[in-house]
Design an enzyme around this catalytic site. Structure first.
Site, mmCIF file in Angstrom:
data_model
loop_
_atom_site.group_PDB
_atom_site.id
_atom_site.type_symbol
_atom_site.label_atom_id
_atom_site.label_comp_id
_atom_site.label_asym_id
_atom_site.label_seq_id
_atom_site.Cartn_x
_atom_site.Cartn_y
_atom_site.Cartn_z
ATOM 1 N N GLY A 46 1.081 -1.134 0.131
ATOM 2 C CA GLY A 46 0.052 0.003 0.077
ATOM 3 C C GLY A 46 1.249 0.978 0.693
ATOM 4 O O GLY A 46 1.779 0.913 0.313
ATOM 5 N N GLN A 51 3.098 10.078 0.981
ATOM 6 C CA GLN A 51 4.434 9.290 1.533
ATOM 7 C C GLN A 51 5.235 9.700 0.234
ATOM 8 O O GLN A 51 6.394 9.112 -0.052
ATOM 9 C CB GLN A 51 3.844 7.798 1.636
ATOM 10 C CG GLN A 51 3.192 7.199 2.922
ATOM 11 C CD GLN A 51 2.908 5.881 3.045
ATOM 12 O OE1 GLN A 51 2.419 5.459 2.538
ATOM 13 N NE2 GLN A 51 4.400 4.925 3.349
ATOM 14 N N CYS A 88 5.975 -0.245 7.208
ATOM 15 C CA CYS A 88 5.409 1.174 6.466
ATOM 16 C C CYS A 88 6.574 1.662 5.239
ATOM 17 O O CYS A 88 7.944 1.345 6.020
ATOM 18 C CB CYS A 88 4.826 2.126 7.514
ATOM 19 S SG CYS A 88 4.842 4.234 6.096
ATOM 20 N N LEU A 89 6.376 1.825 3.885
ATOM 21 C CA LEU A 89 7.853 1.833 3.046
ATOM 22 C C LEU A 89 8.358 3.415 3.835
ATOM 23 O O LEU A 89 9.177 3.775 2.897
ATOM 24 C CB LEU A 89 7.270 2.417 1.509
ATOM 25 C CG LEU A 89 6.566 0.903 0.951
ATOM 26 C CD1 LEU A 89 5.913 1.404 -0.080
ATOM 27 C CD2 LEU A 89 7.976 0.092 1.657
ATOM 28 N N HIS A 130 -4.247 1.248 7.604
ATOM 29 C CA HIS A 130 -2.960 2.053 7.081
ATOM 30 C C HIS A 130 -3.526 3.671 6.296
ATOM 31 O O HIS A 130 -2.512 3.786 6.551
ATOM 32 C CB HIS A 130 -2.721 1.411 6.927
ATOM 33 C CG HIS A 130 -0.862 0.962 7.031
ATOM 34 N ND1 HIS A 130 0.020 0.726 8.104
ATOM 35 C CD2 HIS A 130 0.186 2.623 6.924
ATOM 36 C CE1 HIS A 130 1.768 1.159 7.761
ATOM 37 N NE2 HIS A 130 1.625 1.918 6.718
ATOM 38 N N GLU A 131 -3.298 2.897 5.232
ATOM 39 C CA GLU A 131 -3.689 3.762 4.047
ATOM 40 C C GLU A 131 -3.855 4.598 4.225
ATOM 41 O O GLU A 131 -3.897 6.249 3.849
ATOM 42 C CB GLU A 131 -3.064 3.401 3.063
ATOM 43 C CG GLU A 131 -2.727 2.132 2.650
ATOM 44 C CD GLU A 131 -1.282 2.603 2.726
ATOM 45 O OE1 GLU A 131 -0.476 4.028 2.506
ATOM 46 O OE2 GLU A 131 -0.456 1.482 3.234
ATOM 47 N N HIS A 134 -2.922 7.520 6.558
ATOM 48 C CA HIS A 134 -1.321 8.602 6.277
ATOM 49 C C HIS A 134 -1.920 9.639 5.831
ATOM 50 O O HIS A 134 -1.389 10.838 5.875
ATOM 51 C CB HIS A 134 -1.227 7.455 5.356
ATOM 52 C CG HIS A 134 0.608 6.920 5.723
ATOM 53 N ND1 HIS A 134 1.871 7.260 6.155
ATOM 54 C CD2 HIS A 134 0.822 5.623 4.839
ATOM 55 C CE1 HIS A 134 2.085 5.679 6.757
ATOM 56 N NE2 HIS A 134 1.847 5.014 5.288
HETATM 57 NI NI NI Z 1 3.251 3.457 5.687
#
Ligand code: NI
Length: 150
Positions: A46, A51, A88-89, A130-131, A134
């Protein structure tokens, strides 16, 4: 399509609230395609626009069942709960356990600007939550337990 730079923890943009998308233009379609490219390139499941430094309400997800794009996503129903690992990226080498709903029903626009709803369970529900976090400046470590920083 192109890869975009992933912003990392400590970057202020990850703490800001993203803004609604007024119209699904070609620019937004390109953004969605770039986000998917960037996510796949980093082996993520995701990615949210903040991000990559863009404060717009768009997220992409692929938990192995094909790409999903959510524009202006809204969770309209939740059911149950699950506790499981997240990463998380934007936070390489960090992991933790997060409590999430087991199921979420989400309303959003697709890249054609059409409204759809999707019911996600398990990993999909987790990824959607989660997304969307963000988009509201929330990182999973804000709500995680047993956080490990390698
Ligand atoms: Ni994340």
């Amino acid at each position: 399509m192109a890869l975009r730079n992933i912003r990392l923890e400590g970057d202020d943009i990850l703490r800001k609230r993203a803004k609604d998308i007024d119209a699904v233009t070609d620019r937004i379609k390109t953004l969605a395609a770039d986000m998917l490219d960037t996510m796949y390139h980093s082996d993520g499941v995701g990615l949210a626009a903040p991000q990559i430094g863009i404060l717009k309400r768009i997220i992409v997800i692929d938990i192995g069942q094909g790409p999903l794009v959510f524009i202006n996503p809204e969770i309209i129903e939740t059911d149950g709960e699950q506790v499981g690992p997240e990463a998380c990226l934007s936070m390489p080498r960090v992991s933790g356990e997060v409590k999430r709903p087991l199921k979420v029903k989400t309303k959003a626009l697709n890249v054609e600007g059409e409204e759809f709803t999707i019911e996600g369970e398990g990993l999909l529900a987790r990824a959607i939550c989660h997304e969307i976090d963000h988009l509201n400046g929330v990182l999973f470590t804000d709500i995680a337990t047993n956080i490990v920083r390698e």
